[in-house]
Motif scaffolding. Structure first.
Motif, PDB file in Angstrom:
ATOM      1  N   PRO B  13       0.841  -1.195   0.000  1.00 33.29           N
ATOM      2  CA  PRO B  13       0.000   0.000   0.000  1.00 33.29           C
ATOM      3  C   PRO B  13       0.882   1.253   0.000  1.00 33.29           C
ATOM      4  CG  PRO B  13      -0.397  -1.371   1.947  1.00 33.29           C
ATOM      5  CD  PRO B  13       0.777  -1.943   1.245  1.00 33.29           C
ATOM      6  N   LYS B  14       0.331   2.301  -0.580  1.00 36.04           N
ATOM      7  CA  LYS B  14       1.042   3.582  -0.575  1.00 36.04           C
ATOM      8  C   LYS B  14       0.130   4.606   0.076  1.00 36.04           C
ATOM      9  CE  LYS B  14       1.643   3.298  -4.962  1.00 36.04           C
ATOM     10  NZ  LYS B  14       1.979   3.691  -6.332  1.00 36.04           N
ATOM     11  N   ILE B  15       0.500   4.987   1.270  1.00 36.67           N
ATOM     12  CA  ILE B  15      -0.404   5.817   2.066  1.00 36.67           C
ATOM     13  C   ILE B  15       0.059   7.273   2.058  1.00 36.67           C
ATOM     14  CG2 ILE B  15      -1.408   6.160   4.362  1.00 36.67           C
ATOM     15  CD1 ILE B  15      -0.714   3.176   4.886  1.00 36.67           C
ATOM     16  N   GLY B  16      -0.872   8.159   1.801  1.00 36.85           N
ATOM     17  CA  GLY B  16      -0.589   9.583   1.924  1.00 36.85           C
ATOM     18  C   GLY B  16      -1.172  10.100   3.236  1.00 36.85           C
ATOM     19  N   VAL B  17      -0.356  10.778   4.011  1.00 32.38           N
ATOM     20  CA  VAL B  17      -0.832  11.354   5.269  1.00 32.38           C
ATOM     21  C   VAL B  17      -0.811  12.871   5.149  1.00 32.38           C
ATOM     22  CG1 VAL B  17      -0.440  11.565   7.759  1.00 32.38           C
ATOM     23  CG2 VAL B  17       0.042   9.398   6.603  1.00 32.38           C
ATOM     24  N   TYR B  18      -1.956  13.485   5.343  1.00 31.52           N
ATOM     25  CA  TYR B  18      -2.073  14.935   5.192  1.00 31.52           C
ATOM     26  C   TYR B  18      -2.523  15.530   6.521  1.00 31.52           C
ATOM     27  CZ  TYR B  18      -1.793  13.509   0.382  1.00 31.52           C
ATOM     28  OH  TYR B  18      -1.360  12.931  -0.784  1.00 31.52           O
ATOM     29  N   VAL B  76      -4.897   9.259   4.405  1.00 33.00           N
ATOM     30  CA  VAL B  76      -5.214   9.569   5.802  1.00 33.00           C
ATOM     31  C   VAL B  76      -5.159  11.083   5.942  1.00 33.00           C
ATOM     32  CG1 VAL B  76      -4.393   9.462   8.185  1.00 33.00           C
ATOM     33  CG2 VAL B  76      -4.347   7.406   6.747  1.00 33.00           C
ATOM     34  N   VAL B  77      -6.253  11.670   6.374  1.00 30.68           N
ATOM     35  CA  VAL B  77      -6.238  13.095   6.654  1.00 30.68           C
ATOM     36  C   VAL B  77      -6.367  13.279   8.160  1.00 30.68           C
ATOM     37  CG1 VAL B  77      -7.410  15.307   6.360  1.00 30.68           C
ATOM     38  CG2 VAL B  77      -7.202  13.751   4.421  1.00 30.68           C
ATOM     39  N   ALA B  78      -5.394  13.955   8.735  1.00 29.76           N
ATOM     40  CA  ALA B  78      -5.452  14.253  10.162  1.00 29.76           C
ATOM     41  C   ALA B  78      -5.959  15.681  10.287  1.00 29.76           C
ATOM     42  CB  ALA B  78      -4.079  14.096  10.795  1.00 29.76           C
ATOM     43  N   SER B  79      -7.203  15.817  10.684  1.00 31.25           N
ATOM     44  CA  SER B  79      -7.779  17.157  10.774  1.00 31.25           C
ATOM     45  C   SER B  79      -8.884  17.139  11.815  1.00 31.25           C
ATOM     46  CB  SER B  79      -8.296  17.593   9.397  1.00 31.25           C
ATOM     47  OG  SER B  79      -9.250  16.669   8.913  1.00 31.25           O
ATOM     48  N   CYS B  80     -10.113  17.426  11.347  1.00 29.37           N
ATOM     49  CA  CYS B  80     -11.222  17.510  12.288  1.00 29.37           C
ATOM     50  C   CYS B  80     -11.921  16.163  12.412  1.00 29.37           C
ATOM     51  CB  CYS B  80     -12.182  18.583  11.805  1.00 29.37           C
ATOM     52  SG  CYS B  80     -12.602  18.374  10.066  1.00 29.37           S
ATOM     53  N   SER B  81     -13.109  16.210  12.986  1.00 28.14           N
ATOM     54  CA  SER B  81     -13.874  14.978  13.182  1.00 28.14           C
ATOM     55  C   SER B  81     -14.365  14.435  11.845  1.00 28.14           C
ATOM     56  CB  SER B  81     -15.071  15.258  14.079  1.00 28.14           C
ATOM     57  OG  SER B  81     -15.947  14.163  14.084  1.00 28.14           O
ATOM     58  N   PRO B  82     -14.385  13.113  11.701  1.00 28.47           N
ATOM     59  CA  PRO B  82     -14.967  12.541  10.475  1.00 28.47           C
ATOM     60  C   PRO B  82     -16.437  12.935  10.316  1.00 28.47           C
ATOM     61  CG  PRO B  82     -14.492  10.824  12.105  1.00 28.47           C
ATOM     62  CD  PRO B  82     -13.859  12.080  12.594  1.00 28.47           C
ATOM     63  N   LEU B  83     -17.084  13.221  11.415  1.00 32.62           N
ATOM     64  CA  LEU B  83     -18.487  13.624  11.321  1.00 32.62           C
ATOM     65  C   LEU B  83     -18.594  14.985  10.650  1.00 32.62           C
ATOM     66  CD1 LEU B  83     -19.792  12.479  14.823  1.00 32.62           C
ATOM     67  CD2 LEU B  83     -19.585  11.190  12.703  1.00 32.62           C
ATOM     68  N   MET B  84     -17.462  15.694  10.615  1.00 31.31           N
ATOM     69  CA  MET B  84     -17.432  17.018  10.013  1.00 31.31           C
ATOM     70  C   MET B  84     -17.088  16.925   8.515  1.00 31.31           C
ATOM     71  SD  MET B  84     -17.411  20.270  11.144  1.00 31.31           S
ATOM     72  CE  MET B  84     -17.188  21.763  10.244  1.00 31.31           C
ATOM     73  N   PHE B  89     -13.843  14.853   2.037  1.00 29.32           N
ATOM     74  CA  PHE B  89     -12.647  14.210   1.502  1.00 29.32           C
ATOM     75  C   PHE B  89     -12.992  12.995   0.646  1.00 29.32           C
ATOM     76  CE2 PHE B  89     -10.883  16.501   5.224  1.00 29.32           C
ATOM     77  CZ  PHE B  89     -10.031  17.336   4.521  1.00 29.32           C
ATOM     78  N   ARG B  90     -14.069  12.333   1.023  1.00 32.04           N
ATOM     79  CA  ARG B  90     -14.489  11.198   0.186  1.00 32.04           C
ATOM     80  C   ARG B  90     -14.860  11.689  -1.213  1.00 32.04           C
ATOM     81  NH1 ARG B  90     -18.309   7.440   4.020  1.00 32.04           N
ATOM     82  NH2 ARG B  90     -16.652   6.368   5.159  1.00 32.04           N
ATOM     83  N   ARG B  91     -15.549  12.827  -1.237  1.00 41.43           N
ATOM     84  CA  ARG B  91     -15.918  13.386  -2.547  1.00 41.43           C
ATOM     85  C   ARG B  91     -14.667  13.752  -3.333  1.00 41.43           C
ATOM     86  NH1 ARG B  91     -20.259  15.937   0.136  1.00 41.43           N
ATOM     87  NH2 ARG B  91     -18.984  17.784   0.484  1.00 41.43           N
ATOM     88  N   ALA B  92     -13.683  14.302  -2.620  1.00 46.74           N
ATOM     89  CA  ALA B  92     -12.437  14.677  -3.292  1.00 46.74           C
ATOM     90  C   ALA B  92     -11.775  13.447  -3.906  1.00 46.74           C
ATOM     91  CB  ALA B  92     -11.491  15.357  -2.300  1.00 46.74           C
ATOM     92  N   LEU B 102     -11.011   4.215   0.593  1.00 51.37           N
ATOM     93  CA  LEU B 102      -9.594   4.018   0.905  1.00 51.37           C
ATOM     94  C   LEU B 102      -9.121   5.270   1.636  1.00 51.37           C
ATOM     95  CD1 LEU B 102      -8.580   2.436  -2.483  1.00 51.37           C
ATOM     96  CD2 LEU B 102      -8.966   1.276  -0.309  1.00 51.37           C
ATOM     97  N   PHE B 103      -9.918   5.647   2.597  1.00 49.56           N
ATOM     98  CA  PHE B 103      -9.734   6.928   3.276  1.00 49.56           C
ATOM     99  C   PHE B 103     -10.002   6.756   4.761  1.00 49.56           C
ATOM    100  CE2 PHE B 103     -11.815  10.704   5.022  1.00 49.56           C
ATOM    101  CZ  PHE B 103     -10.778  11.608   4.886  1.00 49.56           C
ATOM    102  N   GLN B 104      -9.221   7.446   5.554  1.00 49.50           N
ATOM    103  CA  GLN B 104      -9.460   7.418   6.996  1.00 49.50           C
ATOM    104  C   GLN B 104      -9.075   8.769   7.577  1.00 49.50           C
ATOM    105  OE1 GLN B 104     -10.868   5.061   8.788  1.00 49.50           O
ATOM    106  NE2 GLN B 104     -10.434   5.785  10.848  1.00 49.50           N
ATOM    107  N   MET B 105      -9.878   9.226   8.538  1.00 48.42           N
ATOM    108  CA  MET B 105      -9.551  10.497   9.190  1.00 48.42           C
ATOM    109  C   MET B 105      -9.009  10.260  10.584  1.00 48.42           C
ATOM    110  SD  MET B 105     -12.505  13.176   8.236  1.00 48.42           S
ATOM    111  CE  MET B 105     -11.839  14.795   8.575  1.00 48.42           C
ATOM    112  N   ALA B 106      -8.051  11.075  10.957  1.00 50.48           N
ATOM    113  CA  ALA B 106      -7.594  11.094  12.350  1.00 50.48           C
ATOM    114  C   ALA B 106      -8.107  12.408  12.930  1.00 50.48           C
ATOM    115  CB  ALA B 106      -6.078  11.013  12.412  1.00 50.48           C
TER     116      ALA B 106
END
Lengths: 329, 668, 166
Positions: B13-18, B76-84, B89-92, B102-106
Motif C-alpha cells: 500500500p502507498k499511504i498519503g498522510v495529510y 489519511v487526513v489528520a484534521s477535524c472529526s470525520p463527522l465534520m 474528503f471522500r468526494r475529493a 480508501l480513506f481514513q480520518m484522524a
C-alpha cells in the motif's frame, strides 16, 4: 532410503494424547511400517541422550503434547525443536494450554500451599515441599523448576502445525500423519482440522430455533437433557458455535454440551472472549438487573470459556496488581 | 467511477498522510511539523505533508494530485472529526477517480487540539491517532455505496405554524405530504395568539389562510387527532404507522355547522376548553374554535355520556342532517411510505405553578401569558376584554418575565420569545384597559428585525420597566395601599433597592419547554435530544435542520425556543432539505454493512435473533445465515457476537479495529 | 511504587465510542473547548454493540492500562438496542476480568448522549485519575515468540488490483 524418524513427547498433560495415538488401533502398525519411532518416553525406552546425539533436523516430525510449565519440559521441547524438521503441537494442552492451563488462575506458591498444606487429606507436619536442589550425601539432587505460568507450546518454541482436541480425534491424527508423509501440508502455522465450527457437523443442528436467546442458562445436572434438540437451545452452555469441528460432535452425540477442546476457528484471536461475547449476547433481556440475573448462572466464566485455552488467551494468566506484590513469571 | 490506475508494483500500500493546521485551531496546539515527520516514519507511508486548510480546494487538490500521480493509493487526513469532513474528503477522492473508502480520518482537532492544554501531550496524542489510522487503512478495501430509490412522499409531524409551512412548501413543490397533528385541529400555539410581535399583525389573519390552504391543497393529506405510532425503515424508505383516534364524527360528512354542538344534552360547557387554556368550558361534543381546520366536530370520550355510559338520548345524532356522527368509530391505523420526515412537534409552555412563590393557582388574578393571549383575543373567552375575576378592569398590571427561563432551578436557557411577547402583551393590555403596566425583567432581549424598535415604542407608551427578577408575589399587605392587591416584590437592580409594587393583575411570562413525551417521540423517530429535551440538530451551525438520522428533519420550536419568523424560516429550510433528498430520487447508503464469509459460517444461528432490523435470515438450502445488505444498517452487533468471526462489517472489520488498537497504542 | 513514580505515571487508556452518541459528544466537548486529560485515545465504532470483548483484551494486551466504552443511553441507541447487547457482554466481562485479577476501575462503560460533552470530559478525567492511582497494568509479557494463532500478525495488507477500485 531410511524411514522418516518420528518422536512423541509429553509435557504437562494427562496422558490422554498418548492413548489417542494407541487409539489408531491396527492403523498404528501402518504408521510403524512407514516411520521409525525413535523417541516415545511413555511407550519406548529411549533416553534424552539418544535425542541429543541426533543431528539437527534429523527427526522428520515431533508430536509434542501437553502444556509447558517446567524447566525440564522447556529444555526437552527446545531440544526436540532443534532436532526436528516439523513440530506438531498435539492436543489441546500443547495447542492452547488445556486443562493444566487453568493453573494460570493461581501462582506457584498458591498451588504449592494447596497441594502440600491445605488439602484436607494431606498430613505434612514438617511442612515439606519439593525443593529444586537438595544436598544429599551422594551429591546435589535436583528437580526441575516449576513455572509460575503454564505456557502453550508455541509460546516456548516455534510450532509448525497444530492438532487440536482433548485428545485429538483419531481420524485427524491419521490424516495429519498421512499428509506429513506425503508432504501435502498446508501453510505453516495451520491447525490440522476443518476451519469451521462444530454446529456444522452436529446432528442436532436441524433442531435449532430461529431465536437462540435464553431467559435462563442451565447446567447439565439440572435438567433432563433432550437427546435430540440443540443443547444451546435447551439453555445449556454448549460451546459448539465457537469451537472448531473435527471431533465428529463426540460430546453432543453423547448428550453432553461441547466444552471447547478443539479451540477456535482461525478468525478468532481469543477463544474465551468470543465465547463470552456470543453467549452473553443471547441473554434475553434489556434490563440491567435481569441481564445480571440471567448471566449469574454462568458461575465460572473463566473455567467455562477458557477451559482449554487460558494460556493462549490474550491475558495468559491471572493478573496480580503490583499493589498486591504481584510478580509475574 | 472510472478505474483507478494505481501502479502497485510490489503490492505494497502507498499511504498519503495529510496533516491539517486548520488555521491555528490545530497548529496552535499540535506541532504539525513533528507529526508530519513522524508520519513519514510509519510503514507504507509514501507521502506525508501538511497544509493550512486541508478541506479547502487547494488542500483537496494536493490529495487529488498525489492520487493521480500514483504516489499514493490510500489517504489519511489528520484534521477535524470525520463527522465534520469525511464526506468532503471522500468526494475529493471520487473526483480523483479513487475509491472513497480508501480513506481514513484522524480526529486531531475535536479530540486533540481543542481539548488538550499541554502542547507536547497534544502532539503525542495526534501522533498516536495518525499511527492508528495508518495502521488500519492498510486493510481498507474499495467499497461501493448502494443506491436505493427514494419514496417521494413526506411526513410532517405537528400542525403548528412550522409544520403548516413545511407542508405547504412541499405541497407547492408538487410533493405529496402527510400532515399529522395530535389535536383535533391544526394551528398550534399561533392559533391561540391575538397579535404577533413586533408588527402587531392579527395572528389569525395571517395564520388561518395558511390553515385553509392546507385543508384545500390537493397534495396534502391532513390527519388531525392522529399520532405516529411506529416508524420503520430508513432514509428515503420509511414505513410509518399513523394512529387515527376516533373522533366519532365522519370527517368527510361533517360541515362544521355546530348543530350537534348546540343540540348536546349539556347546554353549557362542562370541561376545560383546551383551546382557551382553561379560561372557559366546552361541551363533550365541540369544535375547538371557529377557524379550526378541519372544521369538523369532535366528541370527547371522557365526558360524552353516550360513550361513557351508553345511555344518552343522543340529540346530537338527531341534529346532524348529514348523519356524520358515528359512535362506533374505532382507532384506525394508516400505513404510509414516506421518503422523508419533518418533525415540527413544537413546545409546551412552562407550568407556572412549579414556582410556588409566584402564587399561580393560589391567588386569583395571576395568569400565565398564554391565558392572557386568549383573553386579549377578540375571539377568546372574554371577547377580547381584559378583566379580573370579579369582572372589573385592572388598574395596574405586573408582567413578570423569565418565568421558567434563565433560572438554574427550572430552565437555564432563555426562551427567546418572552421579552417580545411581554412587550406585546403590555401594549395590548394598556390598549384595552389603560392600566399602568409594570414589566419586571432581568435583561431585555430584543434582537430581531424591528424588535428593538418595538421596545423603544413601548418605552414611549409609558409602560414601566423594572430591572430585576421577581422574588415573590403575595397578597400580604404591609401598607393600606397594598390592601386587596397582589404585591410583587423584586429588587430593582438599577436603583439598588427592593421594591413592592401592588397590582390588580399579574401576568407570568412563561417560557417554552419540550413536550413531556419528548423521549417517546425521539425514540420513535430515532433522534437525539439536548439535556433540556429539545431535539438535537446534526450540527448547530452547518446542519441546523438535519438530525443524526438521515431523512429526519427538524422544524420549529421542537428544536429549541423560537419565535414565529424563525420557526417559519426553519420549516422552509427543512422542506428544502427534504426536497433535495427526494428530488435526487435515490439515496446512497453507507457501505458499512455486515457481510458473511460463508465458508466460516457453521449455521449456529447466534446472530439471527440479534438483528433489530431483520436483516439476517437463515438460508435453509445452504444451512447457514444470510445478510440482507439493504436492510442492514451497520451497527455491527451481530459481528461482535458471531462466534466464528464469519460475520464482518465493512469499514469496521475485526482486523481493521484490531489494527487500529495496535496503532493507537504502539505509538504513545 | 513511591508517590513520585505515581505522579509520573501517565496511564494509557483506549476508548471505544459509538458514532452517534458518545463520539459525537466527544466532538461537542471539543467544539466547546472542554479540556480534559490527554490519556484517552478514542476508537470510533458505529455502535457499542459492535464492541467485541476481544478488542478489550487486545487493548490490555497491547499495553492499555484502562479501557473506556461509551454508548447511547438505554433506550436511545441509534440502532435500537445495540447498547443493550453491549451491556450484556459487559456484565459478563466485568465478572470475568474480576476473576482474572484485573481491577474493576480499569474498565468502564458509560452511557453518554450526543449532547453530553461535559460528561465526556468528566468521565475521561475521572477514569484517568482512577487508573493513574492503580498504576500501570503490567500483564505478563506475551512470550518471546509470537503465538502462531495470532491472526492479526498474519494478516496481509489489502492490495488493490488494477481495475478493482473502480
Amino acid at each position: 532410503m531410511s524411514k522418516p524418524k518420528v518422536a512423541f513427547y509429553w509435557c504437562a498433560s494427562c496422558g490422554g494424547c498418548e492413548e489417542a495415538v494407541v487409539d489408531l488401533g491396527p492403523d498404528i502398525l501402518k504408521v510403524v511400517e512407514a516411520v521409525d519411532i525413535v523417541f516415545w518416553p511413555v511407550a519406548l525406552d529411549f533416553k534424552r541422550s539418544d535425542v541429543e546425539s541426533m543431528l539437527d533436523g534429523e527427526l522428520t516430525v515431533s508430536f509434542i503434547n501437553g502444556a509447558v510449565r517446567s524447566s525440564e519440559q522447556h529444555e526437552m521441547v527446545e531440544l526436540l525443536r532443534r532436532k526436528s524438521g516439523l513440530v506438531v503441537a498435539f492436543g489441546s494442552c500443547a495447542h492452547t494450554g488445556g486443562i493444566p492451563g487453568l493453573a494460570n488462575l493461581f501462582d506457584r506458591k498458591a498451588m504449592f500451599d494447596e497441594a502440600y498444606f491445605n488439602v484436607p487429606s494431606v498430613v505434612n507436619d514438617e511442612k515439606t515441599v519439593p525443593q529444586e536442589e537438595y544436598e544429599a550425601p551422594e551429591g546435589t539432587l535436583t528437580l526441575p523448576n516449576l513455572w509460575n505460568t503454564v505456557k502453550t507450546l508455541d509460546q516456548v518454541i516455534p510450532v509448525d502445525y497444530y492438532l487440536p482436541g482433548c485428545p485429538p480425534p483419531v481420524n485427524l491424527i491419521a490424516e495429519a500423519v498421512s499428509k506429513i508423509l506425503k508432504g501435502e501440508l498446508p501453510p505453516r502455522g495451520a491447525v490440522l482440522a476443518p476451519d469451521i465450527a462444530l454446529c456444522d457437523e452436529c446432528p442436532r443442528k436441524e433442531t435449532k430455533p430461529e431465536k437462540m436467546s435464553q431467559k435462563q442458562f442451565k447446567r447439565p445436572h439440572e435438567i433432563m437433557i433432550d437427546p435430540e434438540q440443540c443443547l444451546l437451545a435447551q439453555g445449556l452452555l454448549c460451546l459448539g458455535p465457537i469451537t472448531r469441528k473435527g471431533c465428529g460432535a463426540a460430546c453432543t452425540t453423547a448428550n453432553m454440551p461441547c466444552t471447547g477442546c478443539m479451540g477456535p476457528i482461525s478468525n478468532v484471536i481469543d477463544y474465551g472472549m468470543k465465547a463470552l461475547s456470543a453467549v452473553a449476547s443471547l441473554a434475553d433481556s434489556n434490563d440491567e438487573e435481569e441481564i445480571e440475573k440471567i448471566l449469574s448462572k454462568i458461575v465460572d466464566p473463566v473455567g467455562t470459556f477458557y477451559r482449554y485455552s487460558l494460556p493462549a488467551s490474550l491475558l495468559h494468566r491471572y493478573y496480580q496488581p503490583a499493589a498486591q506484590g504481584g510478580k509475574q513469571s | 467511477m472510472s478505474t483507478v490506475n494505481i501502479p502497485s508494483p510490489n503490492g505494497q500500500p502507498k499511504i498519503g498522510v495529510y496533516v491539517c493546521h486548520c488555521g491555528i485551531n490545530i497548529a496552535g496546539r499540535v506541532d504539525v511539523k513533528e507529526t508530519v515527520a513522524f508520519a513519514k516514519t510509519l510503514p507504507n507511508v509514501t507521502v506525508a505533508t501538511e497544509y493550512k486548510f486541508m478541506c479547502s480546494d487547494p488542500g483537496q487538490e494536493m490529495i487529488q494530485k498525489d492520487l493521480r500521480d500514483g504516489k499514493i493509493d490510500r489517504v489519511v487526513v489528520a484534521s477535524c472529526s470525520p463527522l465534520m469532513h469525511e464526506p468532503t474528503f471522500r468526494r475529493a477522492m471520487i473526483a480523483a477517480d479513487a475509491n472513497p473508502f480508501l480513506f481514513q480520518m484522524a480526529n486531531i482537532r475535536e479530540h486533540v487540539s481543542w481539548v488538550t492544554l499541554d502542547k507536547n501531550a497534544a502532539t503525542e496524542k495526534a501522533k498516536a491517532l495518525i499511527a492508528a489510522a495508518v495502521k488500519r487503512i492498510v486493510l481498507h478495501r474499495p467499497l461501493e455505496k448502494t443506491r436505493v430509490p427514494v419514496t417521494s412522499d413526506v411526513l410532517v409531524v405537528g400542525g403548528g405554524i412550522a409544520g403548516i409551512h413545511a407542508a405547504l412548501t412541499l405541497a407547492e413543490a408538487g410533493r405529496k405530504v402527510y400532515l399529522v397533528e395530535k389535536e383535533p385541529t391544526i394551528g398550534g400555539h399561533m392559533a391561540k395568539f391575538d397579535k404577533t410581535f413586533p408588527t402587531l399583525d392579527c395572528s389569525a389573519c395571517i395564520l388561518t389562510p395558511k390553515m385553509s390552504a392546507v385543508r384545500a391543497h390537493p397534495n396534502i393529506i391532513l390527519w388531525t387527532y392522529s399520532e405516529v405510532a411506529e416508524v420503520e425503515g430508513f432514509v428515503g424508505n420509511f414505513k410509518v404507522k399513523v394512529k387515527r383516534k376516533p373522533r366519532y364524527i365522519k370527517e368527510d360528512l361533517c360541515v362544521g355547522c355546530y348543530e350537534c354542538v348546540e343540540a348536546c344534552v349539556f347546554k353549557k360547557g362542562i370541561t376545560k376548553d383546551e383551546f382557551n387554556v382553561g379560561l372557559s368550558k366546552r361541551r363533550p361534543i365541540y369544535i375547538p374554535f371557529p377557524q379550526a381546520t378541519p372544521l369538523v366536530a369532535v366528541i370527547d370520550p371522557e365526558t360524552c355520556v353516550q360513550i361513557k355510559r351508553n345511555k344518552c338520548k343522543k340529540p346530537c345524532v338527531d341534529a346532524c342532517e348529514r348523519d356524520a356522527i358515528d359512535f362506533d368509530q374505532k382507532v384506525e391505523i394508516k400505513e404510509i411510505d414516506v421518503g422523508a420526515i419533518i418533525l415540527a412537534t413544537g413546545f409546551k409552555t412552562f407550568d407556572a405553578s412549579r414556582i410556588s412563590r409566584y402564587g399561580y393557582g393560589k391567588y386569583p388574578n395571576i395568569y400565565t401569558s398564554l391565558e392572557v393571549e386568549r383573553m386579549v383575543n377578540a375571539a377568546g373567552p372574554t371577547g377580547g376584554e381584559v378583566h379580573l375575576q370579579n369582572g372589573e378592569k385592572p388598574k395596574t398590571v405586573g408582567i413578570v418575565h423569565c418565568v421558567g427561563s434563565r433560572d438554574s432551578k427550572t430552565n437555564a436557557y432563555c426562551s427567546r420569545v418572552c421579552c417580545m411577547y411581554s412587550l406585546k402583551l403590555a401594549h395590548l393590555i394598556k390598549e384595552r384597559t389603560e392600566a399602568e403596566v409594570y414589566n419586571f425583567y432581568i435583561d431585555m432581549r430584543t434582537p430581531g428585525k424591528g424588535y428593538e424598535e418595538f421596545y423603544e415604542k413601548l418605552l414611549k407608551e409609558n409602560v414601566h420597566f423594572i430591572r430585576g427578577r421577581v422574588a415573590e408575589i403575595s397578597d400580604w399587605a404591609t401598607i393600606p395601599e397594598e390592601e386587596g392587591k397582589l404585591v410583587i416584590r423584586a429588587e430593582d437592580t438599577l436603583i439598588g433597592a427592593v421594591r413592592r409594587i401592588p397590582v390588580d393583575m399579574v401576568v407570568l411570562s412563561v417560557g417554552m419547554e419540550p413536550h413531556e413525551n419528548v423521549d417517546e417521540v425521539r425514540r420513535l423517530f430515532n433522534v437525539s435530544c439536548s439535556h433540556e429535551g429539545w431535539f438535537l440538530e446534526r450540527h448547530p451551525k452547518l446542519a441546523p435542520v438535519s438530525t443524526f438520522t438521515d431523512g429526519v428533519f427538524l422544524a420549529g420550536a421542537c428544536q429549541g425556543p423560537k419565535d414565529i419568523p424563525d420557526s417559519v424560516a426553519q420549516a422552509g429550510a427543512a422542506a428544502a432539505e427534504a426536497l433535495a433528498l427526494i428530488d435526487r430520487g435515490y439515496v446512497e447508503l453507507e457501505p458499512n454493512t455486515a457481510y458473511l464469509q460463508e465458508e466460516f459460517c457453521s449455521g449456529c444461528k447466534t446472530c439471527l435473533g440479534l438483528c433489530p432490523y431483520g436483516a439476517i435470515s437463515f438460508n435453509d438450502e445452504k444451512n447457514i445465515s444470510s445478510v440482507n445488505g439493504a436492510l442492514c444498517k451497520g451497527c455491527g452487533t451481530c459481528v461482535a457476537a458471531c462466534p466464528s468471526g464469519a460475520l464482518q462489517q465493512n469499514l469496521f472489520t475485526d482486523e481493521q479495529i484490531l489494527h487500529e488498537i495496535e496503532g493507537v497504542i504502539s505509538y504513545v | 511504587m513511591s508517590d513520585n513514580d505515581r505522579k509520573q505515571f501517565e496511564p494509557r487508556i483506549i476508548a471505544f465510542f459509538c458514532n452517534w452518541c458518545t463520539y459525537t459528544a466527544a466532538d461537542l466537548a471539543g467544539t466547546a473547548r472542554m479540556a480534559y486529560s490527554p490519556n484517552v485515545r478514542v476508537i470510533r465504532i458505529m455502535c457499542s454493540g459492535r464492541l467485541d470483548p476481544q478488542f478489550i483484551l487486545k487493548a490490555f494486551r497491547e499495553g492499555a492500562d484502562g479501557v473506556l466504552i461509551g454508548g447511547c443511553h438505554p433506550g436511545d441507541c441509534h440502532y435500537q438496542e445495540g447498547n443493550y447487547k453491549a451491556l450484556r457482554r459487559f456484565t459478563l466481562l466485568k465478572r470475568f476480568l474480576n476473576m482474572m485479577g484485573i481491577e474493576k476501575e480499569r474498565i468502564r462503560l458509560e452511557w453518554i448522549a450526543a449532547s453530553e460533552g461535559d460528561k465526556v470530559q468528566k468521565v475521561i478525567n475521572e477514569m484517568t485519575e482512577q487508573v493513574r492511582k492503580l498504576g500501570p497494568l503490567k500483564l505478563e509479557p506475551a512470550s518471546q515468540l509470537q503465538p502462531q494463532n495470532d491472526r492479526v500478525s498474519r494478516v496481509e495488507p489489502v492490495t488493490i488490483a488494477e481495475g478493482e477500485a473502480s
